[in-house]
Scaffold this motif. Sequence first.
Motif: not given
Length: 454
Positions: A1-3, A172-178, A198-200, A203-212
């Motif tokens: 994780m970056n600073r 958003a739909r893909r993240m919610g479904d996941s 929350a951390m988990r 991680d799961d949302l980042a797999e789809i959106a890659h939105d920091k």
Amino acid sequence: MNRATYYFLWLTVIASAHPLGAQVSAATPPQPVVTAIPKTPAGDALRAWLDAFNSGDTARLGAYYRRFQPEITADDEIGFREQTGGFDLLTIERSEPRHLEFTVRERNSPMTGYGVLDVSSAEPVRVTTRRLQAMGPNASAAALRIDVAARARAVAGAAALLYTFYVFPDVARRMGDSLRTRLARKEYDSYANGVMFAMRLNDDLAEIAHDKHLHVNYSARPLPPDEPRPVGAPPPAPSPEDQAREREFLDRINCGFVKAEQLPGNVGYLKFNMFADVDLCATTASAAMTFLAGTRALIIDMRENGGGSPGMVAFVSSYLFDRRTHLNDLWTRRTGETKEFWTRDSVPGRRFGGEKPIYVLTSARTFSGAEEFIYNLKTLKRATIIGEATGGGAHPVAGHRIDEHFMIGVPYARAINPVTHTNWEGVGVKPDIIVPANDALATAQKLLREKLRQ
């Protein structure tokens, strides 16, 4: 994780329980707690980090990072060290040879945090994960316990808010479904700790959106209910007490401005680490820009700037142009409206102007509003960018309460540059001159010496 993300996780939960960065008073400062750290590879890394971080010594921090996290430098955490005053270890919540979960207390206040640290199995041992999230003032790990109903509410609430507000509806739909699928598969059943859950989810949302900019957080302290308001309406104004606490915080950090000085050869150097609220910090920004207005050239150090207000981005930029200039647009998905950002026709004090050379220093930690500032200057050919590609976050974010303890920051809009008609999301801003961040200042000074001799 970056600073940038690490610091964001700490501050957003502080903000969820209190105004941004508000000081939490205590009648008597708590006494340091002595907690034994396990003699394991993970324990050795935690001990080394705490010793170096709490020392505040750049050399000791540098030695730690060279040993355990060579991708990070000591400069990355100096600001965070000054903000917190260091940490006292309170408890070890879970200990495995290469994994630790622990709680700490900030030395500058009673704010406590929950930490996670993982180390590699291969030699030399490296820290692969180091996360720290605020829990609340004097909160203990017992306040983080969650059950099956809480996990279900968090998933359902996060999915609904993403579907309603996230900038890209299909994502958003893909993240919610996941999230719902993982919950149904019982992948989350082992999570009894709100921060870890929350951390988990992150991680799961980042797999789809890659939105920091997208983050789920857990607050041990109950969150007040959101006040209902029409779609697109601004949030309610903070109370006078909240405003006073935010003013106190911004005064303590000088609105993020660290240095405004004249270097040899009448070269200006400006370093600030956030774009604070322009209504509260315009005077500070104006004083810094006016002080440097007469220099022959300007170096702006954005290497530790994590972003902030687009209004402040436009305000500071106004000192760098001679005429009204279109900087950026923000399109909001929920309303379909586009807001334009321009430099100001007039500013307090004196402008640096639109002709003299500007060099902007960047790092991989430069993020969000700082990236907009740099991207605008680069596309308008107003500055030379030196350093590393930036973090890649172009979506403004708004916090939403899921329930009494979970909240989610949802990116709701996207930047659209009037020149390129795109933005830096996911790719960052590529410098004109690519050098390691630690070499960026020396590189800028060398180029300026050559340029000013001509």
